[in-house]
Design a protein around this motif. Structure first.
Motif, PDB file in Angstrom:
ATOM      1  N   ALA A 112       2.457   1.566  -3.397  1.00  0.00           N
ATOM      2  CA  ALA A 112       1.506   2.160  -4.334  1.00  0.00           C
ATOM      3  C   ALA A 112       1.405   3.663  -4.081  1.00  0.00           C
ATOM      4  CB  ALA A 112       0.139   1.499  -4.182  1.00  0.00           C
ATOM      5  N   ALA A 113       1.370   4.031  -2.802  1.00  0.00           N
ATOM      6  CA  ALA A 113       1.260   5.454  -2.452  1.00  0.00           C
ATOM      7  C   ALA A 113       2.483   6.223  -2.922  1.00  0.00           C
ATOM      8  CB  ALA A 113       1.076   5.609  -0.955  1.00  0.00           C
ATOM      9  N   ARG A 141      -0.270  13.029   3.889  1.00  0.00           N
ATOM     10  CA  ARG A 141      -1.432  12.360   3.296  1.00  0.00           C
ATOM     11  C   ARG A 141      -1.325  10.844   3.428  1.00  0.00           C
ATOM     12  NH1 ARG A 141      -5.527  13.979  -0.228  1.00  0.00           N
ATOM     13  NH2 ARG A 141      -5.196  12.420  -1.819  1.00  0.00           N
ATOM     14  N   LYS A 173      -4.448   9.424   5.122  1.00  0.00           N
ATOM     15  CA  LYS A 173      -5.310   8.704   4.191  1.00  0.00           C
ATOM     16  C   LYS A 173      -5.063   7.200   4.191  1.00  0.00           C
ATOM     17  CE  LYS A 173      -7.507  12.187   2.558  1.00  0.00           C
ATOM     18  NZ  LYS A 173      -8.967  12.299   2.488  1.00  0.00           N
ATOM     19  N   ILE A 174      -3.884   6.761   4.616  1.00  0.00           N
ATOM     20  CA  ILE A 174      -3.606   5.337   4.578  1.00  0.00           C
ATOM     21  C   ILE A 174      -3.342   4.783   5.979  1.00  0.00           C
ATOM     22  CG2 ILE A 174      -2.051   3.563   3.694  1.00  0.00           C
ATOM     23  CD1 ILE A 174      -1.698   5.437   1.240  1.00  0.00           C
ATOM     24  N   PRO A 202      -6.433   5.445   8.736  1.00  0.00           N
ATOM     25  CA  PRO A 202      -7.618   4.626   8.457  1.00  0.00           C
ATOM     26  C   PRO A 202      -7.348   3.129   8.623  1.00  0.00           C
ATOM     27  CG  PRO A 202      -7.344   6.265   6.744  1.00  0.00           C
ATOM     28  CD  PRO A 202      -6.125   6.346   7.618  1.00  0.00           C
ATOM     29  N   MET A 203      -6.161   2.679   8.206  1.00  0.00           N
ATOM     30  CA  MET A 203      -5.854   1.255   8.326  1.00  0.00           C
ATOM     31  C   MET A 203      -5.647   0.878   9.789  1.00  0.00           C
ATOM     32  SD  MET A 203      -5.997  -0.073   5.375  1.00  0.00           S
ATOM     33  CE  MET A 203      -5.178  -1.655   5.503  1.00  0.00           C
ATOM     34  N   THR A 244       2.367  10.487  -3.209  1.00  0.00           N
ATOM     35  CA  THR A 244       1.612  10.932  -2.046  1.00  0.00           C
ATOM     36  C   THR A 244       2.516  11.651  -1.054  1.00  0.00           C
ATOM     37  OG1 THR A 244       0.509   8.827  -2.358  1.00  0.00           O
ATOM     38  CG2 THR A 244      -0.177  10.146  -0.468  1.00  0.00           C
ATOM     39  N   PRO A 245       2.152  12.878  -0.654  1.00  0.00           N
ATOM     40  CA  PRO A 245       2.940  13.568   0.371  1.00  0.00           C
ATOM     41  C   PRO A 245       2.832  12.823   1.705  1.00  0.00           C
ATOM     42  CG  PRO A 245       1.288  15.031  -0.634  1.00  0.00           C
ATOM     43  CD  PRO A 245       1.001  13.660  -1.110  1.00  0.00           C
ATOM     44  N   LEU A 256       0.844  -1.193   0.000  1.00  0.00           N
ATOM     45  CA  LEU A 256       0.000   0.000   0.000  1.00  0.00           C
ATOM     46  C   LEU A 256       0.879   1.243   0.000  1.00  0.00           C
ATOM     47  CD1 LEU A 256      -2.969  -0.548   2.446  1.00  0.00           C
ATOM     48  CD2 LEU A 256      -2.923  -0.655  -0.034  1.00  0.00           C
ATOM     49  N   ASP A 263       2.197   6.936  -6.377  1.00  0.00           N
ATOM     50  CA  ASP A 263       1.143   7.927  -6.578  1.00  0.00           C
ATOM     51  C   ASP A 263       1.563   9.323  -6.112  1.00  0.00           C
ATOM     52  OD1 ASP A 263      -0.562   6.223  -7.776  1.00  0.00           O
ATOM     53  OD2 ASP A 263      -1.838   5.841  -6.046  1.00  0.00           O
TER      54      ASP A 263
END
Lengths: 311, 365
Positions: free
Chosen positions: A208-209, A218, A222-223, A226-227, A214-215, A205, A212
């Motif tokens: 993938a981030a 975030r 965002k990951i 929540p996880m 991802t800062p 994950l 992507d």
């Protein structure tokens, strides 16, 4: 047609013939097996709870053979008692403060310590170590450290050029001091559970981030968070249940004082029951505690059953 | 679009095991290149180094005309489809696809447009607001593809993307991926351990073994012209029969070439005949069937003769298992290998091997 399909089955299935005796033995066997556990459960869990609820409707001084039925009088008295309201307030302040601080600090620690390397393992171990010390020792230790005149904390405070803090002797500080002890004791354990939670988040994950673009913040919001939410929720509820039942540190370090500023629910129950021998009063407060704990537990199971099992 | 070049890339882990060894690899711009090999051959490590998740121990990795050794994954302009999809489980399908666009601050309206365009392509429009865990394996795979595609990357990396799907869906997704590659025209790098996937999808196949490239070529070139026994035995089902040369040396009318120690022929090139049938090939060995797999359109036999055991694939009606048979091998279809398993080709002029000879078969006139 259906008969044809079933014709290969024997017409008369032999029915197991069992004697009366063996039926009753088969019926009893499971109960005999669980009897020890059941007896312990009934004797030490269910009976005391039932007895407490019974006592909460009576007035009793522990010694007299007579228990006077008083209906809801005990509860009415509690609700009207400003001391009891302060006790509830103290309990809530202590609970929310210690849970909030413990969760926040251990979450931050776990994010920092969730790396490979001996230094991280060492810090993790060091932070965890208070968890294995008995609470009585912890209380004694902190009493000494928080001593207004000879304590280690005030030595530092003075070195830094501030005035001595009356940690346990001022109503303004006493409850906070107890929160500090509680946080110090449980942060390591919470950190450990958080790290376990972090490690169960699939690594790809994050890969993938990273593809992507991802800062960092975030990735966290965002990951990671929540996880981690099942762990976060679990620890919050467990923390609430534990903190609302705080007793040892209070009993040893402050005795509920100064001026009732550290008197919490369980200490209040203990004092009413076993110091003042007002068993009815204590039981009524016990019932209120039971209700609070039941609600917390129900919320826990409710949300737990809804918890999403990712992938 | 970009080409990818690896120059002398090695990867050594702490335990000093070389996972990838001095790899030189060029992947052409816009090609569909498949890295294939048995597990532990270094294909995933190679892929992860290209993506930037692993740092090469030595060597250079170029994407387009940029050296990317020290570039973080996000700056390499790469999209990846992971074996287990790696979808963000707490986000909806839309959230998953949109995530990378939000990161680079594309305005909301534009984002919505891009997402909707891409889900149209992968056929997920009605699932936009669902979470990945409520989707089937094939749908999750499509979400992963959509998430990768929406960024319009220079390079598309797929790490065993079909291995979690069932056989039928896998076949379907294979076709879809080929079409997708045609439409996007982006460089695709695809890792798999399944040679069927490699053969059916690739423009170019890179066969890896123990961290080294065994051969890099187009599928049919690999099939017809394997450079070594590893490639010969890896490509094709069943694998090429590779046997000691000693047994047939005398039967072949060639000058003694001491280099050759093994020979091989493909299961579909060997032919089983009844022993009373007339001689049609030079090489003929009485054989008996050990096992027989009838697959409908074809039959695969495991036979035994004086050469050893071989697989034979035949499209003729199946022989009975106790039939009295002979194996015929067309001489033109024989491959020769030396002691190290390297193909012996041009040196052996007695048997020129060219693709044009195929149609003639091995009929002895």
């Amino acid at each position: 047609m259906s008969q044809d399909l079933l014709s290969h089955l024997p017409d008369n299935q032999p029915v197991a013939v069992t004697t009366r005796r063996s039926v009753s033995r088969d019926f009893l066997r499971p109960y005999i097996m669980i009897a020890p556990a059941l007896i312990v459960f009934l004797l030490f869990f269910l009976f005391p709870i039932g007895y407490m609820i019974y006592l909460s409707f009576h007035e009793w001084n522990f010694i007299s053979p007579e228990k006077t039925y008083v209906g809801l009088k005990n509860f009415k008295r509690l609700v009207a008692d400003p001391l009891f309201l302060e006790v509830i307030r103290n309990s809530l302040v202590y609970t929310f403060l210690s849970v909030f601080l413990t969760i926040t600090i251990s979450l931050a620690l776990s994010l920092w310590l969730n790396k490979k390397g001996w230094i991280y393992s060492f810090i993790q171990g060091a932070v965890f170590s208070p968890h294995i010390i008995s609470l009585v020792s912890v209380s004694m230790l902190w009493m000494w450290m928080m001593d207004a005149d000879y304590g280690l904390l005030n030595w530092f405070v003075e070195k830094l050029g501030f005035e001595k803090v009356p940690w346990l002797t001022d109503p303004k500080f006493a409850l906070i001091s107890l929160v500090i002890v509680s946080v110090w004791k449980s942060v390591g354990y919470y950190t450990l559970i958080f790290i376990a939670g972090l490690q169960s988040i699939p690594k790809n994950l994050y890969e993938a981030a990273s593809l992507d673009k991802t800062p960092k913040w975030r990735v966290l919001t965002k990951i990671t968070l929540p996880m981690l939410s099942p762990t976060l929720f679990f620890l919050t509820i467990i923390g609430l249940i534990n903190s609302i039942q705080v007793f040892e540190t209070i009993n040893i370090m402050t005795g509920g004082g100064p001026v009732n500023s550290t008197k919490t629910l369980v200490y209040y129950i203990y004092e009413n029951g076993f110091v003042f021998f007002k068993l009815g009063n204590a039981s009524a407060a016990g019932v209120i505690l039971l209700i609070i704990l039941t609600i917390l537990t129900l919320i826990y199971f409710k949300v737990l059953s809804k918890k999403v099992h990712y992938q | 679009m970009a080409s990818i070049t690896l120059k002398g890339v090695s990867k050594v882990y702490d335990n000093e095991k070389k996972v990838v060894e001095k790899m030189d690899l060029h992947i052409q711009d816009g090609s569909f290149t498949v890295l294939v090999g048995p597990s532990g051959c270094g294909k995933s490590t190679t892929l992860r180094m290209i993506a930037g998740f692993e740092k090469p121990t030595e060597g250079e990795i170029w994407i387009g005309n940029q050296l990317v050794n020290d570039l973080v994954p996000g700056k390499r302009d790469i999209s990846m489809v992971f074996q287990n999809y790696a979808l963000y489980p707490t986000m909806t399908v839309r959230g998953n696809i949109e995530f990378s666009l939000e990161n680079i601050k594309i305005p909301k309206r534009k984002r919505k447009e891009m997402v909707e365009e891409i889900v149209e392509v992968v056929g997920l429009t009605e699932y936009l607001e669902k979470r990945p865990q409520h989707l089937s394996g094939g749908q999750r795979q499509r979400v992963a593809l959509a998430r990768a595609m929406v960024k319009k990357p220079e390079v598309f990396i797929l790490d065993e993307p079909l291995s979690n799907l069932d056989a039928k869906l896998r076949g379907q997704m294979r076709t879809e991926l080929i079409q997708l590659h045609k439409r996007l025209g982006t460089t695709f790098i695809y890792v798999t351990h399944d040679q069927v996937e490699a053969m059916s999808m690739a423009d170019e196949i890179v066969i890896l073994n123990k961290g080294k490239i065994m051969q890099q070529a187009a599928p049919m070139v690999l099939y017809n012209n394997p450079k070594n026994t590893f490639v010969a035995e890896f490509i094709g089902t069943p694998a090429m029969n590779v046997l000691p040369f000693e047994e047939i040396r005398a039967d072949l009318n060639i000058e003694n070439n001491p280099e050759i120690t093994h020979f091989g022929f493909r299961p579909e090139h060997g032919r089983l005949v009844h022993s009373e049938d007339p001689q049609i090939f030079t090489l003929r060995y009485p054989s008996k069937i050990i096992t027989r797999e009838t697959l409908g359109s074809e039959t695969i036999y495991l036979i035994e003769n004086k050469l050893g055991r071989q697989h034979i694939k035949s499209t003729e009606p199946p022989f009975s298992e106790d039939a009295d048979l002979a194996l015929c091998i067309p001489v033109e279809k024989i491959y020769y290998f030396d002691r190290l398993g390297i193909r012996v080709e041009k040196e052996n002029e007695a048997f020129p091997y060219t693709l044009q000879n195929h149609e003639k078969g091995g009929v002895k006139i």
